[in-house]
Design a protein around this motif. Structure first.
Motif, short mmCIF file in Angstrom:
data_model
loop_
_atom_site.label_atom_id
_atom_site.label_comp_id
_atom_site.label_asym_id
_atom_site.label_seq_id
_atom_site.Cartn_x
_atom_site.Cartn_y
_atom_site.Cartn_z
N THR A 107 -18.99 -0.72 -16.28
CA THR A 107 -20.26 -1.39 -15.93
C THR A 107 -20.13 -2.29 -14.71
OG1 THR A 107 -19.76 -3.18 -17.47
CG2 THR A 107 -21.12 -1.37 -18.31
N ASP A 108 -18.90 -2.67 -14.37
CA ASP A 108 -18.75 -3.58 -13.23
C ASP A 108 -17.35 -3.44 -12.65
OD1 ASP A 108 -19.55 -5.42 -11.40
OD2 ASP A 108 -19.65 -7.12 -12.80
N VAL A 109 -17.21 -3.87 -11.43
CA VAL A 109 -15.93 -3.77 -10.71
C VAL A 109 -15.69 -5.09 -10.00
CG1 VAL A 109 -14.72 -2.51 -8.87
CG2 VAL A 109 -16.37 -1.31 -10.31
N GLY A 110 -14.44 -5.53 -9.95
CA GLY A 110 -14.13 -6.75 -9.22
C GLY A 110 -12.73 -6.69 -8.63
N GLN A 111 -12.40 -7.67 -7.83
CA GLN A 111 -11.06 -7.71 -7.23
C GLN A 111 -10.78 -9.12 -6.73
OE1 GLN A 111 -10.60 -5.74 -3.33
NE2 GLN A 111 -12.80 -5.31 -3.40
N ASP A 112 -9.49 -9.43 -6.62
CA ASP A 112 -9.06 -10.63 -5.93
C ASP A 112 -7.86 -10.24 -5.06
OD1 ASP A 112 -6.87 -10.50 -7.62
OD2 ASP A 112 -7.60 -12.06 -8.98
N GLU A 113 -7.12 -11.22 -4.59
CA GLU A 113 -6.02 -10.89 -3.67
C GLU A 113 -4.90 -10.11 -4.33
OE1 GLU A 113 -4.75 -14.48 -1.85
OE2 GLU A 113 -6.65 -14.71 -0.79
N LEU A 286 -16.19 3.57 2.98
CA LEU A 286 -15.61 4.20 1.79
C LEU A 286 -14.75 3.21 1.01
CD1 LEU A 286 -14.35 7.57 3.38
CD2 LEU A 286 -16.56 7.11 2.29
N VAL A 287 -14.57 2.03 1.57
CA VAL A 287 -13.53 1.12 1.07
C VAL A 287 -14.00 -0.33 1.16
CG1 VAL A 287 -11.26 0.18 1.73
CG2 VAL A 287 -11.61 2.65 1.73
N SER A 288 -13.63 -1.11 0.15
CA SER A 288 -13.73 -2.56 0.26
C SER A 288 -12.48 -3.15 -0.39
CB SER A 288 -14.99 -3.06 -0.45
OG SER A 288 -14.95 -4.47 -0.54
N GLY A 289 -11.59 -3.69 0.42
CA GLY A 289 -10.37 -4.32 -0.11
C GLY A 289 -9.54 -3.32 -0.91
N ARG A 290 -9.40 -3.57 -2.22
CA ARG A 290 -8.59 -2.73 -3.11
C ARG A 290 -9.41 -1.66 -3.83
NH1 ARG A 290 -3.79 -4.88 -5.02
NH2 ARG A 290 -3.17 -6.79 -3.97
N ASN A 326 3.66 7.34 4.14
CA ASN A 326 4.65 6.82 5.10
C ASN A 326 5.47 5.69 4.49
OD1 ASN A 326 3.87 8.57 7.14
ND2 ASN A 326 2.15 7.23 7.68
N GLY A 327 5.98 5.96 3.29
CA GLY A 327 6.85 4.96 2.67
C GLY A 327 6.10 3.74 2.19
N ASN A 328 4.75 3.90 1.95
CA ASN A 328 3.97 2.83 1.37
C ASN A 328 4.02 1.54 2.18
OD1 ASN A 328 2.23 1.97 -0.49
ND2 ASN A 328 3.62 2.08 -2.24
N ARG A 329 3.90 1.66 3.51
CA ARG A 329 3.97 0.45 4.33
C ARG A 329 2.67 -0.34 4.23
NH1 ARG A 329 1.04 2.53 8.87
NH2 ARG A 329 1.21 4.77 8.72
N GLY A 330 2.77 -1.68 4.32
CA GLY A 330 1.60 -2.54 4.36
C GLY A 330 0.95 -2.71 3.00
N SER A 331 -0.22 -3.36 3.04
CA SER A 331 -0.90 -3.71 1.79
C SER A 331 -1.76 -2.54 1.30
CB SER A 331 -1.79 -4.92 2.05
OG SER A 331 -2.83 -4.52 2.94
N ILE A 332 -2.23 -2.68 0.07
CA ILE A 332 -3.16 -1.69 -0.49
C ILE A 332 -4.39 -1.60 0.40
CG2 ILE A 332 -4.72 -1.24 -2.43
CD1 ILE A 332 -2.04 -0.89 -3.51
N SER A 333 -4.89 -2.75 0.79
CA SER A 333 -6.10 -2.77 1.60
C SER A 333 -5.89 -2.06 2.95
CB SER A 333 -6.51 -4.23 1.76
OG SER A 333 -7.30 -4.39 2.84
N ASP A 334 -4.72 -2.26 3.56
CA ASP A 334 -4.41 -1.52 4.81
C ASP A 334 -4.40 -0.02 4.56
OD1 ASP A 334 -4.12 -3.88 6.12
OD2 ASP A 334 -1.91 -3.87 6.11
#
Ligand code: FAD
Length: 368
Positions: A107-113, A286-290, A326-334
């Motif tokens: 019913t809902d979706v959320g995220q933080d850092e 197509l994307v917002s943060g995570r 590519n070896g999972n470089r950077g953050s999820i958001s990247d």
């Protein structure tokens, strides 16, 4: 008080929707080592009649594995929707990295850092590193990703869909595997599909058909299948008055050639027909943060493009490539932004090509 289930804070993904885009995304994400939890609201799986083009070696590209016994559970070529779903489901069930929970409605979706989460209809929080919205045309996850443009728009027509074994009807075969026919204000897509046993021999196949109809929008609105400009649900046979079925059968006898005519009349006689109101969604994001979108939640083209399934497969592969390639470089958001960069333009082109058909088949002013 809400429950809070920590399904994992590293290397985990929640996929909302366990239909084709969700299953393909789950398989691709599991291949790169993520633990995947799929949440699906429905236990019923029907999409009578739709035919999907499965590309060669798709399952192997999604899973990175060949079937252990060499048996192809997802053969290439034009396949019935239910068979594609069954093949992907059995691959997902055999994958220890994927767990499916159903029926569970998000019913809902959320995220933080540090994480992303979904809330279910019984108040449970399920948390992971990322959330993938594979929840189709009326996506709840899209409301989180694109709050300023959350809804797909009704395209002004319904597609009546049916499927019948070729041996159940008496007719002469059509000379090719596919027909796209226009008569009156209608369009008919009709096709041969392998039989339930996989047979492609004449007389042992199935016939699928989709009858595009922009003249029965009052019925869609009266039954609540379309409210305002938004598609709510598919019409089941029980939603359709006998008089409408009689009209369709009479028209089929008049305008459509054999064998499609017999296939349609047979399906109507058995009330084995559904009516899917068609929507469209042109994505800007197509994307917002995570949190990201795949499949019809991300981009909803007219079925006339014949490419929604392939686009969903491309989404799944691109998502896994961006997150793990590519070896999972950077953050999820990247990583999710790399996914968006890989897919957004192609998705927009696809939806636009479908809009050309929609605009000529059901011009906006007439789509009431
Ligand atoms: C009539 C028709 C004909 C088509 N013909 C073709 C064709 O010829 N060729 C082609 O390539 N494509 C075709 N398509 C498109 C193709 O079927 C889709 O693009 C593809 O199957 C991907 O769908 P999906 O999994 O993204 O969405 P869906 O199939 O809509 O699945 C979404 C899933 O999410 C679940 N869900 C929704 N909301 C929630 C929630 N809140 N919580 C939990 N679960 C939720 C739903 O129950 C469902 O299982 C057709 C589509 C239609 C409607």
């Amino acid at each position: 008080m809400t429950k809070d289930h920590q399904s994992g804070t590293r290397g985990s993904a929640i996929v909302v929707g366990a239909s084709l885009a969700g299953l393909m995304s789950a398989l691709a994400l599991s291949r790169i080592g993520l633990r995947v939890t799929m949440l699906e609201r429905s236990t019923r799986k029907v999409r009578t009649g739709a035919a999907l083009p499965v590309s060669d070696g798709l399952l192997e590209r999604l899973t990175g594995r060949r079937s252990p016994d060499g048996k192809d559970i997802l053969p290439s070529g034009g396949q019935a929707w239910a068979d594609v779903h069954a093949g992907l489901s059995s691959a997902a069930q055999a994958d220890p990295g994927i767990s499916l929970r159903s029926p569970v409605r998000v019913t809902d979706v959320g995220q933080d850092e540090r994480s992303a989460w979904v809330v279910t209809d019984d108040g449970e929080f399920v948390r992971a590193d990322l959330v993938v919205g594979a929840d189709g045309h009326a996506s709840v996850v899209r409301r989180h990703v694109v709050p300023e443009a959350p809804d797909a728009t009704f395209s002004g027509y319904v597609i009546w869909l049916g499927l019948v074994d070729e041996r159940e009807i008496r007719s002469r075969p059509w000379p090719s595997d596919l027909a796209i026919l226009y008569e009156r204000d209608y369009c008919l897509n009709a096709y041969y599909l392998p039989g339930a046993d996989g047979s492609v021999a004449q007389g042992r196949r199935r016939i699928g058909w989709g009858w595009y109809d922009s003249g029965r929008n009052d019925l869609l609105r009266a039954r609540g299948a379309v409210i305002d400009d938004v598609v709510q649900r598919t019409l089941r046979a029980a939603d359709v008055p006998d008089a409408t079925f009689d009209e369709l059968a009479d028209e089929a006898r008049e305008i459509w050639p054999s064998p499609w005519r017999e296939a349609i009349v047979d399906c109507i006689g058995r009330r084995a027909v559904i009516g899917t109101p068609i929507g469209e969604y042109l994505p800007h994001r197509l994307v917002s943060g995570r949190v990201c979108l795949v499949g019809d939640a991300a981009h909803l083209p007219s079925p006339m493009t014949g490419s929604g399934f392939d686009a969903s497969a491309q989404d799944a592969l691109a998502l896994a490539e961006a997150l793990g390639g590519n070896g999972n470089r950077g953050s999820i958001s990247d990583a999710l932004h790399r996914y968006e960069a890989a897919r957004l333009d192609a998705a927009r082109r696809l939806v636009r090509s479908g809009q050309s058909f929609n605009n000529s088949f059901a011009p906006r002013g007439a789509a009431q």
